[in-house]
Design a protein around this motif. Structure first.
Motif, PDB file in Angstrom:
ATOM      1  N   TRP A 228      30.216 -30.556  13.651  1.00 34.22           N
ATOM      2  CA  TRP A 228      29.835 -30.054  11.938  1.00 34.22           C
ATOM      3  C   TRP A 228      31.420 -31.039  10.955  1.00 34.22           C
TER       4      TRP A 228
ATOM      5  N   HIS B  92      32.022 -33.396   8.324  1.00 35.25           N
ATOM      6  CA  HIS B  92      32.996 -33.225   7.380  1.00 35.25           C
ATOM      7  C   HIS B  92      34.627 -33.318   7.106  1.00 35.25           C
TER       8      HIS B  92
ATOM      9  N   ARG C 101      24.561 -29.035   6.004  1.00 30.62           N
ATOM     10  CA  ARG C 101      23.595 -27.901   6.130  1.00 30.62           C
ATOM     11  C   ARG C 101      22.696 -26.647   6.675  1.00 30.62           C
TER      12      ARG C 101
ATOM     13  N   THR D 297      21.210 -24.316   5.586  1.00 32.42           N
ATOM     14  CA  THR D 297      20.534 -23.712   4.464  1.00 32.42           C
ATOM     15  C   THR D 297      19.463 -25.140   3.872  1.00 32.42           C
ATOM     16  N   GLY D 298      20.017 -26.066   3.842  1.00 27.69           N
ATOM     17  CA  GLY D 298      19.687 -27.273   3.001  1.00 27.69           C
ATOM     18  C   GLY D 298      17.831 -27.387   2.624  1.00 27.69           C
TER      19      GLY D 298
END
Length: 203
Positions: free
Chosen positions: A93, A97, A161, A163-164
């Motif tokens: 992650w 990012h 993500r 919940t993409g």
């Protein structure tokens, strides 16, 4: 993988950004206090405190309905699915990012010339919100006595993500699977048999 998938813990993905956002925010706020800014330190800190609370609340509650829906429809993980280690999930992650984190840090520093410390406190609030969201997920996992997982390939497709739009459903395992406790924290005691379980659906 004989039809199986790599699975990452949902709560670990959520928590992964909490620490870097918090510490970058604290650092930016500290540096931001050095210049007086256009408004002065007092107004900057008061504004920053309000932004911290707003950001923490907004991030902690964002997309809860989506998380709840995916958790309610979670299918049991298959015996050929492979559970990703907590450290690997967090590292992936942060790697995905890293440039966004750098830009957010620089933006927080830049705002210090107008509102000292406010940008950094906003950033720290986002980190606190992610920690609160992970804790909420942990309470849900304990109540349901399951751990929630998401396919790694879906995370890659959606910038990590959970919940993409590309995430169609979560997977679930027993409460003892993997090397992370409910909420994504490190387990205080080791799980017998290690973290790479071949039959997570039976755990």
């Amino acid at each position: 993988m004989r039809g199986g998938h790599g699975l990452a813990r949902v709560a670990v993905v959520v928590r992964a950004g909490a620490a870097p956002l918090w510490w970058l925010g604290v650092l930016a706020a500290g540096i931001g206090l050095l210049p007086g800014g256009l408004t002065g330190r007092r107004i900057g800190v008061l504004t920053g405190a309000a932004l911290f609370l707003l950001a923490a609340a907004a991030v902690a509650t964002a997309r809860r309905r989506r998380y709840t829906a995916l958790a309610a429809s979670a299918a049991r993980a298959g015996k050929h699915d492979v559970l990703q280690d907590r450290a690997v999930t967090a590292r992936n992650w942060r790697r995905a990012h890293r440039w966004w984190l750098l830009l957010a840090f620089l933006a927080a520093l830049g705002t210090s010339f107008a509102l000292p410390a406010a940008g950094g406190m906003l950033l720290a609030g986002c980190g606190a919100g992610l920690r609160l969201k992970a804790a909420w997920l942990g309470r849900r996992e304990r109540a349901d006595e399951v751990l929630l997982w998401v396919r790694v390939d879906w995370l890659r497709a959606g910038a990590a993500r959970p919940t993409g739009k590309q995430v169609k459903a979560f997977r679930s395992t027993g409460i003892a699977a993997g090397d992370a406790a409910p909420g994504g924290t490190r387990r205080k005691t080791a799980v017998p048999g290690g973290t790479r379980r071949k039959t997570p659906a039976l755990v």
